[in-house]
Write a protein that holds these residues in place. Structure first.
Motif, PDB file in Angstrom:
ATOM      1  N   VAL A 168       1.971   8.194   5.822  1.00  0.00           N
ATOM      2  CA  VAL A 168       1.816   9.222   4.780  1.00  0.00           C
ATOM      3  C   VAL A 168       3.177   9.559   4.167  1.00  0.00           C
ATOM      4  O   VAL A 168       3.283   9.864   2.973  1.00  0.00           O
ATOM      5  CB  VAL A 168       1.069  10.469   5.310  1.00  0.00           C
ATOM      6  N   ALA A 169       4.237   9.469   4.990  1.00  0.00           N
ATOM      7  CA  ALA A 169       5.585   9.713   4.452  1.00  0.00           C
ATOM      8  C   ALA A 169       5.906   8.680   3.369  1.00  0.00           C
ATOM      9  O   ALA A 169       6.455   9.017   2.317  1.00  0.00           O
ATOM     10  CB  ALA A 169       6.620   9.653   5.565  1.00  0.00           C
ATOM     11  N   ARG A 170       5.527   7.433   3.617  1.00  0.00           N
ATOM     12  CA  ARG A 170       5.797   6.385   2.610  1.00  0.00           C
ATOM     13  C   ARG A 170       5.100   6.696   1.294  1.00  0.00           C
ATOM     14  O   ARG A 170       5.647   6.470   0.219  1.00  0.00           O
ATOM     15  CB  ARG A 170       5.353   5.009   3.127  1.00  0.00           C
ATOM     16  N   VAL A 171       3.867   7.206   1.382  1.00  0.00           N
ATOM     17  CA  VAL A 171       3.146   7.565   0.155  1.00  0.00           C
ATOM     18  C   VAL A 171       3.923   8.637  -0.607  1.00  0.00           C
ATOM     19  O   VAL A 171       4.081   8.566  -1.832  1.00  0.00           O
ATOM     20  CB  VAL A 171       1.709   8.047   0.475  1.00  0.00           C
ATOM     21  N   ALA A 172       4.450   9.611   0.116  1.00  0.00           N
ATOM     22  CA  ALA A 172       5.192  10.700  -0.534  1.00  0.00           C
ATOM     23  C   ALA A 172       6.484  10.182  -1.171  1.00  0.00           C
ATOM     24  O   ALA A 172       6.792  10.495  -2.329  1.00  0.00           O
ATOM     25  CB  ALA A 172       5.501  11.800   0.477  1.00  0.00           C
ATOM     26  N   PHE A 173       7.228   9.362  -0.439  1.00  0.00           N
ATOM     27  CA  PHE A 173       8.488   8.835  -0.982  1.00  0.00           C
ATOM     28  C   PHE A 173       8.219   7.945  -2.198  1.00  0.00           C
ATOM     29  O   PHE A 173       8.931   7.990  -3.201  1.00  0.00           O
ATOM     30  CB  PHE A 173       9.250   8.043   0.085  1.00  0.00           C
ATOM     31  N   GLN A 174       7.187   7.127  -2.077  1.00  0.00           N
ATOM     32  CA  GLN A 174       6.826   6.230  -3.174  1.00  0.00           C
ATOM     33  C   GLN A 174       6.480   7.049  -4.420  1.00  0.00           C
ATOM     34  O   GLN A 174       6.917   6.732  -5.524  1.00  0.00           O
ATOM     35  CB  GLN A 174       5.620   5.387  -2.725  1.00  0.00           C
ATOM     36  N   ALA A 175       5.687   8.097  -4.227  1.00  0.00           N
ATOM     37  CA  ALA A 175       5.300   8.949  -5.362  1.00  0.00           C
ATOM     38  C   ALA A 175       6.537   9.597  -5.970  1.00  0.00           C
ATOM     39  O   ALA A 175       6.668   9.696  -7.188  1.00  0.00           O
ATOM     40  CB  ALA A 175       4.307  10.015  -4.910  1.00  0.00           C
TER      41      ALA A 175
END
Ligand code: IPM
Ligand code: MN
Length: 379
Positions: A168-175
């Protein structure tokens, strides 16, 4: 022509009314962009219990799993407040999130200028507010075992694994990379071990994989305060399931009404798209609910679920144009302003999808022509 399969789960309360308008907007988009959508309606929540004795009936499971995307209205019915857990409407929604594996819940919050006066927060605080909550959706207290309750005590478990936090952290950083490159990770690491692991893991992912994104850590109590005191200071707000549930309702106060906000829940398979408001049993069936949260969820479905950016832009532009033109449902009307019902608001937006689509298609054709010209002149 490709036909996208959309499972529509209207659910309870105002869910059926708002998803009906969302479906009409989807039809308008199909016509304007030459797209094909095959929609089918399935029961969830109290509607599932009433028709099939299960808040997530087998038929609904099968349809949701096989769809390209799932559009949901709302679940919840006070008649089931004292039902056993396996028959509660909310259990159907949680089971659906698990079934689809949608661990990342995106809840964008941006202020519409025409509605700045509707928020209880002072307009000067609302300037430039444009944030995205990334809420972990398939773990934490909602799902932790052991759990249970008897007359003398009750127990829930808060547990997260590093892999749940990492993804989920990756989704946030990507966004954040597509926005202002700022992630605020929310936890309670001064008290909870789970939050300590959360903070360490998010720090590591940020340092190793997204060094170009600025990361700050906030305790959830301070985050709740800053969200109303300095909402424009946030870009992406990353947090676990329960904190995210609470902070996203708080963030809705900034825009002035819960009924405006959409969400996208994403995992490896079909995404789940739903307004963040609940079933609002108090106004259900009256045709007064605001369909914009559901309609804006269609825009997220198009963009994140199907990768159709221009149709998504058209829906969002149509919503903005309707609001700018003074269209107001009861929840967002100022005293004395004329009020539209659910269907009439849907009509306005459906009408505006046409012109928004034209503008977007012309805009992109003009851009393509410009690019071709630039290439001809400066090969
Ligand atoms: C939400 C809702 C749900 C949640 C309820 C209905 C279970 O409040 O989507 O925010 O808590 O996740
Ligand atoms: Mn909630």
């Amino acid at each position: 022509m490709k036909e996208w399969i959309i499972a529509v789960l209207p659910g309870d309360g105002i869910g059926p009314e708002v998803t009906a308008e969302a479906e009409r907007v989807l039809e308008a988009v199909a016509e304007r962009f030459g797209l094909g959508f095959a929609t089918g309606c399935y029961a969830v929540g109290a509607a599932g219990v009433e028709t099939a004795g299960d808040p997530l009936p087998e038929e609904t499971r099968a349809a949701a799993s096989a769809a390209d995307a799932v559009l949901l209205g709302a679940v919840g019915d006070p008649a089931f407040d004292h039902a056993p857990r396996h028959l509660k409407p909310e259990t159907g929604l949680l089971a659906l999130r698990t079934l689809l594996g949608v661990y990342a819940n995106l809840r964008p919050v941006a202020i519409h200028p025409a509605l700045a006066g509707r928020s209880p927060v002072k307009p000067d605080r609302l300037r430039d507010v444009d944030l995205l909550i990334v809420r972990e959706l398939t773990g934490g207290l909602y799902y932790g075992e052991p759990r249970g309750k008897n007359a003398l005590q009750a127990l829930n478990t808060l547990a997260y694994s590093t892999s749940e936090i990492e993804r989920v952290a990756r989704v946030a950083f990507q966004a954040a990379r597509g926005r202002r490159r700022l992630v605020a990770s929310v936890d309670k690491a001064n008290v909870l071990e789970v939050s300590q692991l959360w903070r360490e893991t998010v720090t590591r992912i940020g340092r190793d994989e997204y060094p170009d994104v600025r990361l700050e850590h906030l305790y959830v109590d301070y985050a709740a305060m800053r969200l109303v005191a300095e909402p424009a200071s946030f870009d992406v707000l990353l947090t676990e399931n329960t904190f995210g549930d609470i902070l996203s309702d708080e963030a809705a106060v900034l825009v002035g009404a819960l009924g405006l906000l959409p969400s996208a829940s994403l995992g490896a398979g079909p995404g789940l798209f739903e307004p963040i408001h609940g079933s609002a049993p108090g106004i259900a069936g009256q045709g007064v609910a605001n369909p914009i949260g559901a309609i804006a969820s269609v825009a997220m479905l198009l963009r994140h679920g199907l990768g159709l950016a221009q149709p998504a832009d058209a829906v969002e532009a149509a919503v903005r144009a309707a609001l700018a033109g003074g269209a107001r449902t009861k929840d967002i009307a100022a005293p004395g302003e004329p009020v539209l019902g659910t269907r009439a608001m849907g009509d306005r937006i459906v009408d505006l999808v046409g012109s928004a689509a034209l503008e977007i298609r012309h805009g992109s054709e003009a851009r393509a022509r410009d690019q071709a010209r630039v290439l001809r002149e400066h090969p």
